[in-house]
Design a protein around this motif. Sequence first.
Motif, PDB file in Angstrom:
ATOM      1  N   ASN A   8       0.817  -1.212   0.000  1.00 62.90           N
ATOM      2  CA  ASN A   8       0.000   0.000   0.000  1.00 62.90           C
ATOM      3  C   ASN A   8       0.852   1.263   0.000  1.00 62.90           C
ATOM      4  N   ASP A  36       0.395  -4.152  -4.860  1.00 61.78           N
ATOM      5  CA  ASP A  36      -0.535  -3.507  -3.914  1.00 61.78           C
ATOM      6  C   ASP A  36      -0.131  -2.072  -3.618  1.00 61.78           C
ATOM      7  N   HIS A  57      -1.245  -7.628  -8.275  1.00 60.65           N
ATOM      8  CA  HIS A  57      -2.236  -7.341  -7.234  1.00 60.65           C
ATOM      9  C   HIS A  57      -2.412  -8.575  -6.364  1.00 60.65           C
ATOM     10  N   THR A  59      -3.657  -8.219  -2.617  1.00 59.27           N
ATOM     11  CA  THR A  59      -4.570  -8.042  -1.477  1.00 59.27           C
ATOM     12  C   THR A  59      -5.775  -7.231  -1.916  1.00 59.27           C
ATOM     13  N   ASP A  60      -6.983  -7.835  -1.819  1.00 59.47           N
ATOM     14  CA  ASP A  60      -8.152  -7.195  -2.403  1.00 59.47           C
ATOM     15  C   ASP A  60      -8.672  -6.006  -1.609  1.00 59.47           C
ATOM     16  N   ASP A  61      -8.263  -5.810  -0.354  1.00 60.27           N
ATOM     17  CA  ASP A  61      -8.698  -4.618   0.362  1.00 60.27           C
ATOM     18  C   ASP A  61      -7.684  -3.484   0.234  1.00 60.27           C
ATOM     19  N   ILE A  62      -6.738  -3.627  -0.680  1.00 60.00           N
ATOM     20  CA  ILE A  62      -5.776  -2.573  -1.004  1.00 60.00           C
ATOM     21  C   ILE A  62      -5.881  -2.283  -2.498  1.00 60.00           C
ATOM     22  N   VAL A  63      -5.829  -1.004  -2.842  1.00 58.32           N
ATOM     23  CA  VAL A  63      -5.930  -0.608  -4.244  1.00 58.32           C
ATOM     24  C   VAL A  63      -4.562  -0.704  -4.900  1.00 58.32           C
ATOM     25  N   ASN A  90     -10.940 -13.911  -9.125  1.00 60.35           N
ATOM     26  CA  ASN A  90     -11.665 -12.736  -8.666  1.00 60.35           C
ATOM     27  C   ASN A  90     -11.832 -11.795  -9.860  1.00 60.35           C
ATOM     28  N   SER A  92     -13.665  -9.062 -10.075  1.00 68.59           N
ATOM     29  CA  SER A  92     -14.129  -7.716  -9.758  1.00 68.59           C
ATOM     30  C   SER A  92     -13.539  -6.726 -10.753  1.00 68.59           C
ATOM     31  N   TYR A  94     -12.058  -3.738 -11.324  1.00 70.55           N
ATOM     32  CA  TYR A  94     -11.309  -2.571 -10.880  1.00 70.55           C
ATOM     33  C   TYR A  94     -10.104  -2.402 -11.794  1.00 70.55           C
TER      34      TYR A  94
END
Length: 640
Positions: A8, A36, A57, A59-63, A90, A92, A94
């Motif tokens: 992050n 991440d 990528h 970790t999915d809770d990090i952009v 995944n 999703s 994004y």
Amino acid sequence: RAISYWGNSGGLLRNINISNVGGATMNISAGIFIEDSRPLIEDLNISTCDNGIYVLHRTDDIVTRPVFRRATIGDSQYTGIMLTKVDRFNFSTYMMARFHDIDVYGTGGPNSSSPGIAFASIFLNTSGAWIENADIHDNAVNGIKLYMTDPSTTIVNATVTRSGKPLGGTNDMAGVFSRSSNNGGASLQNLEVSESPGPGIFVSKGSISGSNWHSHDNGGQGLSVSELFPHVDDLLLANNGLSGLRVYDSKQVWFSNLTTRSNGFSAPSPQTGTGMVFVKSNDLMAAGNVVQCVDCTSENDNWGAIRVENSVDLRFVDLTVRDPVLAAGQSAIVMDDSNMNWQGWIEIEGAEIYTNTTTGTPALQLDDVDVRINGMNIHGSNGGIDWTGRSLTSSLSNSTLVGNNCLTISDVPKLESWGLDLSGCSGNFAISSSDVNLTDFVQGSVALVITGSSYIRAISSSVTIPVMPPGATFDEMWYVDLWTVNQHGHGLPYSAVNVSFSQIESDFSFTMPYGGNQLLGPFVGQRHTITGASPVTTISTDCSYDNTSGSTGPDSLTQDLAYHLCTITLVNQPPLIIWDEPLNNTVTSSGAEIWFNASNSWDLDNDPITWNWISDIDGDAYSFCGGFGNGVVHGDLLVN
């Protein structure tokens, strides 16, 4: 790694030069590695690294969203740019990275650390990105490779030149390759691909969208589509070694404003070199699965303009064909469904075909195919259409053909034709073992030749009767525009009509619609068989209204009977009330404005009409409207 981001992190880096980063065996080797994180990196030069930029990528809770501006990446061993993620299941949507103004070259080429082992110059693996203004050139692998991408990926203003493996499968040799996209796939806008050893663009499985694609001077096809749902506008596919466009086993295909030009000059056969080739696209009729090409043009393509094999639910709208190269004696358009297992149509809705063929060769060769054609005009020196039917009712309407022996029809179960003009043809119009309706047919000087058990109906058409073979029937048929009117020429609403014939047709009765007019037919005026011509059929009509009768006929059916009158002389009739407003059962509030309108009422005897509106509560219009000065009540009132 020269630069590594993770956890992050972010920041800004500018004016960076990186070279010769490679050789790692326990970790991913790259000039820049980002996991991440979301840095901004500008004015970057990377050369001779295992991977130029590698974005992962995890970790999915990090952009994960790095941004690169003005980057040059050259001579990478595996990838120039790689985007991937740990959890590839995944999906999703994004975005994972942005690239603006990039130059990527030499991936897997002779100046890389170990030539010949690269994956792709730009590789998006189950990931999303925005790529804008990209110059991708001189790569020994795909210039762009997309796997499991979705609408989170957008590529704008990309040029791919001299990219793709010189040897290998179709996907490896392509300049741009996309496979297994999801939810509509990536969007590619303003894409130019040239000088690839294989197809310029090869898209397979899933879907893709875009506009303004220019694929030219490639060794294979300009665009190859396999098991895909593309939606692309404005394509130019020119000077490619094989076909400009090849569509295989695909459905829900939409191409618009597509041009193929001068393709196929390295191809050994029409199967690989025709301007547009469709194989198994579709192979089954189903709602919403149409393969469609709108405003599509073929110009100077070798081996012909269009080739269709084993395909149905395929539609061409406003098609143009100009001067295909037909040196081997083939037709400009070939459609062959002889190996199809399912029934279905190919449709041509509007077409201008300009082609010259060798003597006797048709412009269109339709083999074992059901086609619905409307608005086709064929120009040049050619043999028109040679058509063998399949199993369904086909059509050929509002079309003009030219050439010698310009239409040959065989084994067509039912052909509906109207507005067909053969006045520019010479030789024969041949029909064999087919059921054909010719409505508003213009024969010109062409001779009609019938063989086999054919049934021909010339409807509202003056046709020179041919020699009739055994088992064939030719009917001259005509329409009757019937009116039931009174002595003043007004149509009589809902009048009763009885129609009878002297032969062939069955008598019948019906009720006229409100206007007193009905187009009837077509009816057989004269029948021709091997035994000769029947007498001319006559038609007689009895009509009645208000217990009063009239009749007309018998009249010979040798032409369309226009404005054919059955007149009834009536005593004076009450006017016919046409009450438009208010509608029955209308509910309004107290004191509301109400429009009373019966102004369309009329009188069969041309008597003047007067109106008076009467309410069972307020009396007539004089009481609730106060009259109209001169005492006249109109057919429409606005009452408050």
